[in-house]
Structures are given as structure tokens and as C-alpha cells.
Scaffold this motif. Structure first.
Motif, PDB file in Angstrom:
ATOM      1  N   ALA A 122      56.584 -29.757  13.053  1.00  0.00           N
ATOM      2  CA  ALA A 122      55.705 -29.261  14.113  1.00  0.00           C
ATOM      3  C   ALA A 122      55.131 -30.474  14.795  1.00  0.00           C
ATOM      4  O   ALA A 122      55.380 -31.616  14.395  1.00  0.00           O
ATOM      5  N   ILE A 143      55.809 -30.195   7.970  1.00  0.00           N
ATOM      6  CA  ILE A 143      54.849 -29.258   7.481  1.00  0.00           C
ATOM      7  C   ILE A 143      54.750 -29.056   5.893  1.00  0.00           C
ATOM      8  O   ILE A 143      55.756 -28.648   5.151  1.00  0.00           O
ATOM      9  N   ALA A 169      53.900 -24.755   3.386  1.00  0.00           N
ATOM     10  CA  ALA A 169      54.112 -23.876   4.381  1.00  0.00           C
ATOM     11  C   ALA A 169      54.175 -22.506   3.949  1.00  0.00           C
ATOM     12  O   ALA A 169      54.739 -22.060   2.792  1.00  0.00           O
ATOM     13  N   THR A 176      55.294 -12.486  13.371  1.00  0.00           N
ATOM     14  CA  THR A 176      54.448 -12.067  14.305  1.00  0.00           C
ATOM     15  C   THR A 176      54.267 -10.683  14.991  1.00  0.00           C
ATOM     16  O   THR A 176      55.347  -9.916  14.623  1.00  0.00           O
ATOM     17  N   ILE A 188      56.636 -17.388  12.272  1.00  0.00           N
ATOM     18  CA  ILE A 188      55.621 -18.460  12.682  1.00  0.00           C
ATOM     19  C   ILE A 188      55.329 -19.293  10.925  1.00  0.00           C
ATOM     20  O   ILE A 188      55.213 -18.495  10.113  1.00  0.00           O
ATOM     21  N   LYS A 233      53.073 -21.736   8.958  1.00  0.00           N
ATOM     22  CA  LYS A 233      51.671 -22.289   8.972  1.00  0.00           C
ATOM     23  C   LYS A 233      51.616 -23.124   7.963  1.00  0.00           C
ATOM     24  O   LYS A 233      51.972 -22.533   6.858  1.00  0.00           O
ATOM     25  N   LYS A 243      45.754 -28.823  10.225  1.00  0.00           N
ATOM     26  CA  LYS A 243      46.635 -27.714  10.451  1.00  0.00           C
ATOM     27  C   LYS A 243      47.728 -27.617  11.445  1.00  0.00           C
ATOM     28  O   LYS A 243      47.618 -28.197  12.371  1.00  0.00           O
ATOM     29  N   THR A 248      51.207 -25.345  12.957  1.00  0.00           N
ATOM     30  CA  THR A 248      52.045 -24.043  13.290  1.00  0.00           C
ATOM     31  C   THR A 248      53.391 -24.390  14.042  1.00  0.00           C
ATOM     32  O   THR A 248      53.072 -25.155  14.908  1.00  0.00           O
TER      33      THR A 248
END
Length: 67
Positions: free
Chosen positions: A8, A20, A23, A28, A34, A36, A44, A46
Motif C-alpha cells: 500500500a 502490509i 492484514a 466493502t 479492502i 487493512k 495504518k 489500507t
């Protein structure tokens, strides 16, 4: 997609392609995926993913499924 990596853009440090860590992949409201997580330094991250890459990351054990 044998070599799946989740990366990301880090807005805080302005770095591209940051991996990431920890994760979690969610769905969505419109049906997309997605990821995160964080960058290991407390920031952070995403990233929006396609279905193929999201499911491959879950199957490879790189991310947890949230739905």
C-alpha cells in the motif's frame, strides 16, 4: 498468482509499495475487497484489492478473512 504480496501507499511517510503486516481483508459496501493493516511502525495502511488477489492472499496465509 503464486507470489502474492500486499502493498500500500503510506500517506504519512509518502512511501510507495510498503508491505502490509497483520492484514485483514474485508468486503466493502459495493462488493469490493479492502486490506487493512499496519507497516510495523504503527502507521495504518489500507489498499483496495481485486477479488483474485484478495482471495489468493487469504489462501496463502498473508491475511485474515473478515467476513
Amino acid at each position: 498468482m503464486a507470489d502474492v504480496t500486499l502493498t500500500a501507499y503510506n500517506v504519512k511517510t509518502k512511501e510507495k509499495n510498503v508491505p502490509i503486516q497483520e492484514a485483514v481483508i474485508s468486503r466493502t459496501a459495493k462488493g469490493g475487497y479492502i486490506a487493512k493493516g499496519n507497516d510495523g511502525k504503527g502507521n495504518k495502511l489500507t489498499a483496495l484489492l481485486g477479488e483474485e488477489k484478495a482471495l489468493a492472499a487469504i489462501k496463502a496465509g498473508l491475511a485474515k478473512q473478515d467476513w
